[in-house]
Design a protein around this motif. Structure first.
Motif, short mmCIF file in Angstrom:
data_model
loop_
_atom_site.label_atom_id
_atom_site.label_comp_id
_atom_site.label_asym_id
_atom_site.label_seq_id
_atom_site.Cartn_x
_atom_site.Cartn_y
_atom_site.Cartn_z
N ALA A 1 7.06 0.32 6.09
CA ALA A 1 8.17 0.92 5.34
C ALA A 1 7.87 2.36 4.93
O ALA A 1 8.23 2.79 3.84
N THR A 2 7.19 3.09 5.82
CA THR A 2 6.98 4.52 5.56
C THR A 2 8.12 5.29 6.22
O THR A 2 8.88 4.73 7.01
N LYS A 3 8.21 6.58 5.93
CA LYS A 3 9.17 7.43 6.64
C LYS A 3 8.78 7.45 8.13
O LYS A 3 7.58 7.34 8.45
N PRO A 4 9.76 7.59 9.02
CA PRO A 4 9.46 7.51 10.45
C PRO A 4 8.38 8.48 10.92
O PRO A 4 7.55 8.12 11.75
N SER B 1 0.83 -1.21 0.00
CA SER B 1 0.00 0.00 0.00
C SER B 1 0.85 1.26 0.00
O SER B 1 1.96 1.26 0.53
N VAL C 1 5.77 9.44 9.52
CA VAL C 1 4.42 9.02 9.10
C VAL C 1 3.94 7.83 9.93
O VAL C 1 2.74 7.58 10.08
N THR D 1 21.68 1.88 12.33
CA THR D 1 21.29 2.96 11.41
C THR D 1 22.48 3.88 11.15
O THR D 1 22.76 4.24 10.00
N PRO E 1 -0.09 5.87 -0.55
CA PRO E 1 -1.15 6.83 -0.90
C PRO E 1 -1.23 7.11 -2.39
O PRO E 1 -2.32 7.27 -2.94
N SER E 2 -0.09 7.16 -3.08
CA SER E 2 -0.13 7.49 -4.51
C SER E 2 0.27 6.27 -5.34
O SER E 2 0.73 5.27 -4.80
N LEU F 1 10.74 -0.92 9.54
CA LEU F 1 12.02 -0.59 8.92
C LEU F 1 12.41 0.83 9.27
O LEU F 1 13.48 1.30 8.90
N ALA F 2 11.51 1.53 9.97
CA ALA F 2 11.73 2.96 10.21
C ALA F 2 12.88 3.22 11.16
O ALA F 2 13.01 2.54 12.17
N1 LIG Z 1 17.24 1.16 9.35
C1 LIG Z 1 17.92 1.49 8.26
O1 LIG Z 1 19.10 1.19 8.14
C2 LIG Z 1 17.22 2.21 7.19
C3 LIG Z 1 17.85 2.57 5.99
C4 LIG Z 1 17.14 3.25 5.04
C5 LIG Z 1 15.80 3.54 5.30
N2 LIG Z 1 15.24 3.16 6.47
C6 LIG Z 1 13.86 3.44 6.82
O2 LIG Z 1 12.98 2.89 5.86
C7 LIG Z 1 11.81 3.66 5.80
C8 LIG Z 1 11.44 3.94 4.35
O3 LIG Z 1 12.45 4.70 3.72
P1 LIG Z 1 12.44 4.84 2.13
O4 LIG Z 1 13.76 5.42 1.77
O5 LIG Z 1 11.99 3.55 1.51
O6 LIG Z 1 11.29 5.96 1.92
P2 LIG Z 1 10.54 6.34 0.57
O7 LIG Z 1 11.25 5.82 -0.62
O8 LIG Z 1 10.21 7.78 0.67
O9 LIG Z 1 9.16 5.52 0.69
C9 LIG Z 1 8.17 5.83 1.62
C10 LIG Z 1 6.90 5.15 1.19
O10 LIG Z 1 5.91 5.41 2.18
C11 LIG Z 1 4.70 5.75 1.50
N3 LIG Z 1 3.80 6.48 2.39
C12 LIG Z 1 3.77 7.79 2.72
N4 LIG Z 1 2.74 8.03 3.58
C13 LIG Z 1 2.11 6.84 3.77
C14 LIG Z 1 0.97 6.44 4.52
N5 LIG Z 1 0.27 7.30 5.26
N6 LIG Z 1 0.59 5.15 4.47
C15 LIG Z 1 1.29 4.24 3.72
N7 LIG Z 1 2.36 4.56 3.00
C16 LIG Z 1 2.77 5.85 3.03
C17 LIG Z 1 5.17 6.54 0.30
O11 LIG Z 1 4.09 6.63 -0.61
P3 LIG Z 1 4.23 7.18 -2.11
O12 LIG Z 1 4.78 6.02 -2.91
O13 LIG Z 1 2.84 7.53 -2.47
O14 LIG Z 1 5.17 8.33 -2.06
C18 LIG Z 1 6.33 5.68 -0.15
O15 LIG Z 1 5.90 4.59 -0.93
C19 LIG Z 1 12.12 4.95 6.58
O16 LIG Z 1 11.42 4.87 7.80
C20 LIG Z 1 13.61 4.93 6.82
O17 LIG Z 1 13.93 5.45 8.08
C21 LIG Z 1 15.92 2.51 7.40
#
Ligand SMILES: NC(=O)c1ccc[n+]([C@@H]2O[C@H](COP(=O)([O-])OP(=O)(O)OC[C@H]3O[C@@H](n4cnc5c(N)ncnc54)[C@H](OP(=O)(O)O)[C@@H]3O)[C@@H](O)[C@H]2O)c1
Length: 251
Positions: A72-75, A38, A77, A151, A40-41, A98-99
């Motif tokens: 897997a959303t941004k933290p 899932s 959110v 992280t 939003p877009s 994963l946040a």
């Molecule tokens: N622990 C680690 O080492 C590590 C490393 C990298 C990342 N991360 C974590 O991984 C997470 C994701 O990062 P990313 O780089 O994959 O981010 P990203 O590419 O920006 O992807 C975020 C996704 O969340 C979706 N989203 C936004 N609002 C939402 C909602 N209300 N409900 C459901 N989905 C929603 C976005 O939708 P759209 O497709 O519509 O934009 C997008 O698909 C983050 O929390 C980051 O901290 C962790």
């Protein structure tokens, strides 16, 4: 649990989810038809549909349709998403965040469990998660405080390595090599060095010493890195990113 029975969901369809999803599919861990995602877009969802996965704009549907759910959303959110999911979480669900910087305590408020293991996550769940994630790289169970350090070291660490690769290549450009070639050689050098570290299990200092001929080129290069305080700078970078992840968990 057999791959055909596993139903895996992703809430959020961006880079992290995409990398994991691709890894699971490539390794044949889960058939594409058993994956639902899932967001939003439609920005990221189209690619998942091309892989044969189901997609939705409704986060609750992901929970209803899967037992293993990656958040897997941004933290920032995630709290809203957890609020939304709360009514549909059952003891059958394994939720994996994963946040960066989201504590187990916050997640457990919805009655669910995650890896680093929260209460209620059995050995079977942990083994399942390790088996799912192993094709995407190393997967280890760690005490929760290590999550933020991970992280700082690895999540953010890839960017430090890109910077290092860029700097190595630019050094070669300075000496007259074209950037494209220099960049490839720098990447190959990092890959080779990383493999040596993993395959030999040696301390990095030992491997470094092994390639330093007395009075040779390498020790002259290393001396410049020491003079520029590379070691302390990198240690500080890991510390700063870890502390930032901790701060984000306190929000
Ligand atoms: N622990 C680690 O080492 C590590 C490393 C990298 C990342 N991360 C974590 O991984 C997470 C994701 O990062 P990313 O780089 O994959 O981010 P990203 O590419 O920006 O992807 C975020 C996704 O969340 C979706 N989203 C936004 N609002 C939402 C909602 N209300 N409900 C459901 N989905 C929603 C976005 O939708 P759209 O497709 O519509 O934009 C997008 O698909 C983050 O929390 C980051 O901290 C962790």
């Amino acid at each position: 649990m057999e791959a055909e029975e596993l139903r895996v969901g992703f809430v959020g369809a961006g880079r992290m989810a995409g990398g994991l999803g691709r890894g699971l599919l490539r390794a044949g861990k889960v058939p594409a038809s058993n994956i639902i995602v899932s967001a939003p877009s439609d920005r990221n969802l189209a690619e998942w549909r091309e892989w044969g996965c189901r997609t939705t704009h409704c986060n609750l549907e992901v929970l209803q349709e899967s037992t293993v759910v990656f958040l897997a959303t941004k933290p920032h959110v995630l709290p809203t998403v957890l609020q939304e999911l709360r009514p549909a979480v059952t003891s059958q669900h394994l939720l994996i965040s994963l946040a960066a910087g989201v504590t187990l305590q916050k997640l457990q408020r919805v009655g669910a469990a995650v890896f680093s293991r929260g209460t209620g996550v059995g050995d079977g769940d942990a083994a399942l998660l390790q088996s799912l994630l192993s094709p995407c790289g190393m997967c280890e169970e760690v005490p929760e405080p290590y999550i933020n350090i991970h992280t700082g070291l690895s999540g953010s660490g890839v960017a430090y390595v890109y910077l290092f690769a860029e700097a190595m290549a630019e050094g070669a450009v300075k000496m007259g090599m074209p950037m494209g070639l220099a960049s490839k050689i720098a990447a190959q050098t990092l890959l080779g060095a990383a493999k040596m570290l993993l395959e030999t299990g040696e301390h990095p200092a030992k491997l470094r010493g092994d390639v330093c001929t007395p009075g040779g080129t390498t020790i002259h290069g290393l001396y410049q890195l020491e003079k520029g305080a590379l070691r302390a700078t990198v240690m500080n970078a890991v510390q700063a990113a870890t502390e930032r992840a901790c701060e984000m968990g306190e929000d």
